[in-house]
Design a protein around this motif. Structure first.
Motif, mmCIF file in Angstrom:
data_model
loop_
_atom_site.group_PDB
_atom_site.id
_atom_site.type_symbol
_atom_site.label_atom_id
_atom_site.label_comp_id
_atom_site.label_asym_id
_atom_site.label_seq_id
_atom_site.Cartn_x
_atom_site.Cartn_y
_atom_site.Cartn_z
ATOM 1 N N LYS A 372 28.387 93.463 34.190
ATOM 2 C CA LYS A 372 27.263 94.201 33.695
ATOM 3 C C LYS A 372 26.107 94.992 34.214
ATOM 4 O O LYS A 372 25.817 96.334 33.632
ATOM 5 C CB LYS A 372 26.367 92.961 32.513
ATOM 6 C CG LYS A 372 27.538 92.420 31.378
ATOM 7 C CD LYS A 372 26.824 91.302 30.393
ATOM 8 C CE LYS A 372 27.548 90.398 29.712
ATOM 9 N NZ LYS A 372 28.290 91.577 28.334
ATOM 10 N N GLU A 373 26.039 94.154 35.251
ATOM 11 C CA GLU A 373 24.963 95.224 36.247
ATOM 12 C C GLU A 373 25.189 96.537 36.318
ATOM 13 O O GLU A 373 24.198 96.929 36.787
ATOM 14 C CB GLU A 373 24.467 93.758 37.012
ATOM 15 C CG GLU A 373 23.484 92.516 37.074
ATOM 16 C CD GLU A 373 22.838 91.830 37.729
ATOM 17 O OE1 GLU A 373 22.062 91.518 37.672
ATOM 18 O OE2 GLU A 373 23.764 92.230 38.851
ATOM 19 N N VAL A 374 26.062 96.594 37.389
ATOM 20 C CA VAL A 374 26.737 97.803 37.965
ATOM 21 C C VAL A 374 27.248 98.762 36.686
ATOM 22 O O VAL A 374 26.634 99.635 36.555
ATOM 23 C CB VAL A 374 28.321 97.296 38.342
ATOM 24 C CG1 VAL A 374 28.783 98.877 38.733
ATOM 25 C CG2 VAL A 374 28.096 96.319 39.784
ATOM 26 N N ALA A 375 27.844 97.985 35.315
ATOM 27 C CA ALA A 375 27.487 98.923 34.165
ATOM 28 C C ALA A 375 26.526 99.985 33.744
ATOM 29 O O ALA A 375 26.341 100.755 33.745
ATOM 30 C CB ALA A 375 28.030 98.081 33.412
ATOM 31 N N ASP A 376 25.264 98.701 33.800
ATOM 32 C CA ASP A 376 23.910 99.158 33.820
ATOM 33 C C ASP A 376 23.493 99.902 34.326
ATOM 34 O O ASP A 376 23.233 101.083 33.559
ATOM 35 C CB ASP A 376 23.154 97.932 33.480
ATOM 36 C CG ASP A 376 22.936 97.155 32.492
ATOM 37 O OD1 ASP A 376 23.874 97.075 31.472
ATOM 38 O OD2 ASP A 376 22.084 96.032 32.863
ATOM 39 N N GLU A 377 24.217 99.797 35.306
ATOM 40 C CA GLU A 377 23.048 101.334 36.829
ATOM 41 C C GLU A 377 24.294 102.359 36.412
ATOM 42 O O GLU A 377 23.488 103.128 36.516
ATOM 43 C CB GLU A 377 23.735 100.509 37.815
ATOM 44 C CG GLU A 377 23.075 100.946 39.403
ATOM 45 C CD GLU A 377 21.500 101.525 39.156
ATOM 46 O OE1 GLU A 377 20.724 100.923 38.469
ATOM 47 O OE2 GLU A 377 21.016 102.165 40.108
ATOM 48 N N ILE A 378 25.712 102.635 36.179
ATOM 49 C CA ILE A 378 26.611 103.301 36.004
ATOM 50 C C ILE A 378 25.996 104.335 34.722
ATOM 51 O O ILE A 378 25.482 105.542 34.796
ATOM 52 C CB ILE A 378 27.603 102.847 35.349
ATOM 53 C CG1 ILE A 378 28.323 102.828 37.336
ATOM 54 C CG2 ILE A 378 28.216 104.370 34.903
ATOM 55 C CD1 ILE A 378 30.161 102.206 37.224
ATOM 56 N N GLU A 379 25.715 102.941 33.676
ATOM 57 C CA GLU A 379 24.765 104.179 32.543
ATOM 58 C C GLU A 379 24.054 104.556 32.229
ATOM 59 O O GLU A 379 23.064 105.948 32.288
ATOM 60 C CB GLU A 379 25.286 103.456 31.527
ATOM 61 C CG GLU A 379 24.799 103.600 29.813
ATOM 62 C CD GLU A 379 25.554 102.573 28.978
ATOM 63 O OE1 GLU A 379 25.389 101.390 29.453
ATOM 64 O OE2 GLU A 379 25.086 102.343 27.120
#
Lengths: 480, 480
Positions: A372-379
């Motif tokens: 979730k954190e990495v997806a947030d960062e990607i977003e």
């Protein structure tokens, strides 16, 4: 990259890392199958054809050899047919340098790959930055100056355009048992390319390929490299430490693209990242620390030396970094010698950068945390920078890719940030990038300078020649 | 060959021929599996990098394009990894020309193939014979003169020897997580090759390969080509119309090999043949006639023109063939202009030869009949000529190969002329040729001039350098 250490030198020592198997077919076919399972667009194989011998140099390979930092290194395209045989949709982007081989020789190699993969190939155009490569390829001569390299690169790619697009018409191949005509010689023409550096009469020795021209990728960061990309590339590898900085870069790039008369929607931007995933934030941090414990600082210094031309082994701990007249990666050199010289403790900062950044992630940023954190960062990066995609490299392989496929992709998919599946089987590389819609989605976008060079079915040789004369004057005479 | 018409131009028109699929992976993987089922030693992919444009020329590709005679043509090595992935024991011999790319670039391509196939690769060394290739590769310059081509070829192969054998020691690769050493730079050295044509400092960018040096094959027929082969080759493609003539050739070759200080047992001889099988003698004749009905005479004349440099399109029906100062396949030119000129009706004879021989079988002889008859013929040729093996080409593909595997191989096996099975799994190409016995059967035979160039485990750099200095003076200074 066909080597034991790409952007994380030394991680071959990690018990779970399999990069030592880089010289086996299974290493590559397994990786390709994993990426296709994750519905990736493409697998990108970078390349250099020389060693990182600047650190503690000149011509000292000790650190690169010891750490396996992009050394030894196999030829990248040899593994493509094996990977293509075990996949249906994954594409393959390969680095080929314009100093390594005659354009006619390369044209056939590239066309063969587009045939064998049925249109799943792209060419990452590089003009080389390692003296060690030039010495061995060019009869012990140094790398040509940066400006000359890009001048040659522009001629080189024009020859590729001409051979792929203007040498055989779309209807040159007949394969008609009744008339006995395999190919119609009247629909095949010389290209008669006469440049400052290259003189290639043609015709192309290969028939038109599935994409007509493989996808053109580029990663130039210098002024000339950026201009070359704005003129020729369909996808660009970019890199910045922050999404804000990246956004400024991409905006500048898009302005350049529009200045070339192209639509800025016809070029995609990809940022290099390394991903480290944990089930909890703490686990990800621990994992990153564990990976770092395997990294090889000498290897990182060797990579830094190759990219910048700066040998930090020659500096004491309190010295100032000097401006370097380097022929290496121009953007990297400019950044490093502009930002740092004169600052107090710059060698310390450089060493910190090498130890904390290059030793784990190389050129690119590290995204770590829960899926979730990495997806947030990607977003966040995409929102701020207008980025189109990511070029994900590894800490350990294939483990890092398996985790991305099994943990990160589902999270991105649940947010609608990646597709659920390929839109069709046998999708070409260009369709992966620009979609499957439109009249001829496997071919170049219409604002690309080579678009009009294609010899169409039914078109006479004279019509084509008239058209390409004016196109060339219009598009290619923009000063390099 | 990665093309629609190899030695039987026009047979792509045959309803059962699949050569039009030459640009797909499946074409190659199916062929490799068929040959491995027949326990063949190797699949050989020939190559040219230019068109056959002499006939009705100059620079006229009409006949080659129409008939698909070695045109278009893909890069041969790109299919190797896919074929290696679906086989365990079949080896792959590939033609690479010494005018096509820098030796350092080629060395990495060749080493990568030996790694990926785990030692199942051989290099057929050619120095090129087509002006059309030279024009496109060498900035519109003609092919260098024959003597210079072989001088360059000798330097080129010496660089390959040095990069493969003397640049990395057998124990350079450590991959030791405890010491953190992937490769020991002290066990990697520059080669510092300085020749008349090439200057390559090294070191090799690839680690030592499974065979240390891929198998060296050659097909030279001229005086210089034969001497090059006698010095360097481990297997030689030979060709003659009769086993008696072939026997004389092989005997002469063996004398040359012994003059080079090599054992004549260390070189194998292979004759090119086309096989046409029938259940009865009559059926085989009918089949051969049927195949001939599909052959393309213009394509055959195009092949003849490329091989000899003689444009028979320029001659009337009753003219004398003139001696040609041709830069093409020297042995072919010498044969043709020595034997025929001045003989009455020589153009007619030439045209008959082209129509009856080249149009069906190209360079080689056609063996036709029942499996027993063809096996008899094979046995007769071997007995008379001292031949070691055959290079079998096709009329239609893969049909011709399937028939050989299913009908001819069992007959040869029942006579003990071919083996029942590979002696072990994962057999290297060199073991296929020279057997699996001995101390290091994957490596060169001891009388080969490059044998002593290998940097052994534990040997100091100084010991190696002393040894190779004397070896080079002894072996390579034999006048070219």
């Amino acid at each position: 990259m066909g080597c034991p250490g790409l952007q994380c030198p030394g991680l071959w020592k990690h018990p779970k890392d399999k990069s030592r198997n880089y010289n086996t077919i299974e290493y590559w076919t397994n990786l390709a199958k994993t990426l296709e399972r994750g519905k990736f667009n493409a697998l990108f194989i970078a390349d250099v054809l020389g060693g990182y011998d600047v650190f503690n140099g000149p011509q000292n390979l000790t650190a690169a050899a010891k750490s396996g930092a992009q050394w030894p290194i196999n030829e990248p395209s040899a593994v493509v047919s094996a990977m293509a045989a075990v996949t249906k949709n994954l594409s393959f982007a390969i680095t080929f340098s314009t100093i390594s081989e005659a354009p006619y020789h390369f044209a056939r190699r590239l066309a063969t790959l587009d045939h064998l993969t049925n249109g799943r190939v792209g060419w990452n155009v590089v003009s080389s930055y390692l003296d060690s490569a030039a010495r061995n390829l060019l009869n012990n001569q140094p790398l040509p100056p940066h400006t000359e390299r890009y001048e040659r690169a522009q001629e080189y790619i024009e020859i590729i355009y001409d051979l792929f697009l203007s040498s055989w018409s779309d209807d040159a191949i007949k394969v008609d048992p009744k008339t006995g005509v395999f190919a119609d010689a009247e629909r095949i023409r010389q290209i008669n390319y006469e440049g400052k550096h290259f003189n290639v009469p043609g015709p192309s020795i290969t028939e038109p390929t599935p994409q007509r021209l493989p996808v053109i990728l580029q990663a130039g960061t210098s002024k000339q490299g950026t201009e070359f990309a704005a003129r020729n590339a369909e996808a660009v590898f970019v890199n910045d430490a922050t999404p804000e900085g990246l956004g400024i870069k991409i905006k500048g790039f898009k302005d350049l693209i529009k200045q070339q008369g192209r639509s800025d929607k016809d070029v995609k931007f990809l940022q290099l990242i390394t991903v480290v995933l944990g089930d909890t934030h703490e686990e990800a941090i621990e994992k990153l620390q564990e990976y770092k414990s395997y990294s090889d600082l000498d290897g990182a210094q060797a990579l830094f030396g190759g990219w910048t031309g700066i040998d930090i082994g020659q500096y004491g701990w309190d010295q100032e970094l000097k401006h370097v007249e380097s022929n290496a990666v121009r953007g990297f050199v400019e950044k490093w010698t502009k930002v740092l010289p004169g600052e107090s403790g710059d060698i310390k900062k450089t060493r910190e950068f090498v130890a904390n950044q290059i030793s784990i992630g190389g050129f690119g940023s590290v995204f770590y945390g829960t899926p979730k954190e990495v997806a947030d960062e990607i977003e966040r990066w995409v929102d701020i920078s207008d980025l189109d995609g990511f070029n994900i490299t590894y800490t350990i392989t294939p483990g890092a890719f398996e985790e991305v496929v099994d943990k990160l992709i589902p999270e991105l998919r649940s947010r609608g940030l990646v597709w659920d599946d390929y839109p069709k089987d046998g999708i070409t590389f260009r369709e992966q990038i620009f979609g499957t819609e439109g009249e001829d989605p496997t071919y170049l976008r219409s604002t690309h300078p080579a678009y009009e060079l294609r010899w169409k079915a039914g078109e006479s040789k004279e019509e084509l020649e008239e058209r390409i004369q004016s196109i060339k004057q219009e598009r290619f005479n923009i000063a390099i």
